[in-house]
Design a protein around this motif. Structure first.
Motif, short mmCIF file in Angstrom:
data_model
loop_
_atom_site.label_atom_id
_atom_site.label_comp_id
_atom_site.label_asym_id
_atom_site.label_seq_id
_atom_site.Cartn_x
_atom_site.Cartn_y
_atom_site.Cartn_z
N THR A 1 0.82 -1.20 0.00
CA THR A 1 0.00 0.00 0.00
C THR A 1 0.86 1.26 0.00
O THR A 1 0.57 2.22 -0.73
CB THR A 1 -0.94 0.00 1.22
OG1 THR A 1 -1.70 -1.20 1.21
CG2 THR A 1 -1.87 1.18 1.20
N ILE A 2 1.92 1.26 0.79
CA ILE A 2 2.81 2.42 0.83
C ILE A 2 3.49 2.62 -0.52
O ILE A 2 3.57 3.74 -1.04
CB ILE A 2 3.84 2.26 1.96
CG1 ILE A 2 3.13 2.35 3.31
CG2 ILE A 2 4.95 3.30 1.86
CD1 ILE A 2 3.99 1.97 4.49
N PHE A 3 3.99 1.52 -1.11
CA PHE A 3 4.62 1.62 -2.42
C PHE A 3 3.64 2.14 -3.46
O PHE A 3 3.98 3.00 -4.29
CB PHE A 3 5.18 0.26 -2.85
CG PHE A 3 5.70 0.25 -4.24
CD1 PHE A 3 6.92 0.81 -4.54
CD2 PHE A 3 4.97 -0.32 -5.28
CE1 PHE A 3 7.42 0.81 -5.82
CE2 PHE A 3 5.44 -0.32 -6.56
CZ PHE A 3 6.68 0.24 -6.84
N GLN A 4 2.42 1.63 -3.44
CA GLN A 4 1.41 2.04 -4.41
C GLN A 4 1.03 3.50 -4.20
O GLN A 4 0.77 4.23 -5.16
CB GLN A 4 0.18 1.14 -4.32
CG GLN A 4 -0.80 1.36 -5.43
CD GLN A 4 -0.21 1.06 -6.80
OE1 GLN A 4 0.60 0.16 -6.96
NE2 GLN A 4 -0.62 1.81 -7.79
N ALA A 5 1.00 3.97 -2.96
CA ALA A 5 0.68 5.38 -2.69
C ALA A 5 1.76 6.29 -3.26
O ALA A 5 1.46 7.33 -3.86
CB ALA A 5 0.52 5.60 -1.19
N ILE A 6 3.02 5.89 -3.08
CA ILE A 6 4.12 6.69 -3.65
C ILE A 6 4.04 6.69 -5.17
O ILE A 6 4.19 7.73 -5.82
CB ILE A 6 5.48 6.15 -3.15
CG1 ILE A 6 5.60 6.39 -1.65
CG2 ILE A 6 6.64 6.78 -3.90
CD1 ILE A 6 6.77 5.67 -1.00
N ARG A 7 3.80 5.52 -5.75
CA ARG A 7 3.70 5.41 -7.21
C ARG A 7 2.53 6.24 -7.74
O ARG A 7 2.64 6.90 -8.77
CB ARG A 7 3.54 3.94 -7.60
CG ARG A 7 3.41 3.71 -9.07
CD ARG A 7 3.26 2.23 -9.35
NE ARG A 7 2.62 2.01 -10.61
CZ ARG A 7 3.27 1.96 -11.76
NH1 ARG A 7 4.57 2.09 -11.78
NH2 ARG A 7 2.62 1.76 -12.89
N ILE B 1 3.41 9.94 -7.75
CA ILE B 1 4.34 10.35 -8.80
C ILE B 1 3.72 10.22 -10.19
O ILE B 1 3.82 11.14 -11.00
CB ILE B 1 5.64 9.51 -8.70
CG1 ILE B 1 6.35 9.82 -7.39
CG2 ILE B 1 6.56 9.78 -9.87
CD1 ILE B 1 7.52 8.90 -7.09
N PHE B 2 3.11 9.06 -10.48
CA PHE B 2 2.51 8.80 -11.80
C PHE B 2 1.03 8.45 -11.64
O PHE B 2 0.66 7.26 -11.69
CB PHE B 2 3.21 7.62 -12.49
CG PHE B 2 4.68 7.80 -12.66
CD1 PHE B 2 5.20 8.78 -13.47
CD2 PHE B 2 5.56 6.95 -11.99
CE1 PHE B 2 6.56 8.92 -13.61
CE2 PHE B 2 6.91 7.09 -12.13
CZ PHE B 2 7.43 8.08 -12.94
N PRO B 3 0.18 9.43 -11.44
CA PRO B 3 -1.24 9.09 -11.21
C PRO B 3 -1.95 8.65 -12.50
O PRO B 3 -2.06 9.40 -13.46
CB PRO B 3 -1.82 10.40 -10.69
CG PRO B 3 -0.94 11.46 -11.22
CD PRO B 3 0.43 10.86 -11.37
N THR B 4 -2.35 7.40 -12.51
CA THR B 4 -3.19 6.88 -13.59
C THR B 4 -4.43 6.26 -12.96
O THR B 4 -4.49 6.05 -11.74
CB THR B 4 -2.45 5.81 -14.42
OG1 THR B 4 -2.18 4.70 -13.58
CG2 THR B 4 -1.16 6.35 -15.02
N THR B 5 -5.39 5.95 -13.76
CA THR B 5 -6.64 5.38 -13.25
C THR B 5 -6.40 4.03 -12.59
O THR B 5 -6.95 3.75 -11.51
CB THR B 5 -7.65 5.22 -14.40
OG1 THR B 5 -7.81 6.49 -15.04
CG2 THR B 5 -8.98 4.73 -13.89
#
Length: 63
Positions: free
Chosen positions: A29-35, A38-42
């Motif tokens: 979850t933390i990794f996905q939040a950072i990702r 930085i690169f917000p996609t749907t």
């Protein structure tokens, strides 16, 4: 007739799988939040929402 599931009747592999998922969901979850930051996609936003929902389910013992 519907039976309630008792967590102690699960097989060992299922309990081990659940314990591993419980330990790994927070780092994912933390990794996905950072990702997502930085690169917000749907897909990233949806995946983050799913990870947060699973994390809350484990925290409140819904699973």
């Amino acid at each position: 007739m519907k039976r309630k599931l008792n967590q102690y009747t699960f097989q060992n592999w299922f309990r081990n799988f659940k314990a591993v998922c419980k330990q790994l969901i927070i780092p994912f979850t933390i990794f996905q939040a950072i990702r997502t930051f930085i690169f917000p996609t749907t897909i990233d936003v949806l995946l983050l929402a799913i990870f947060i929902a699973i994390s809350l389910a484990y925290h409140y013992e819904w699973i």
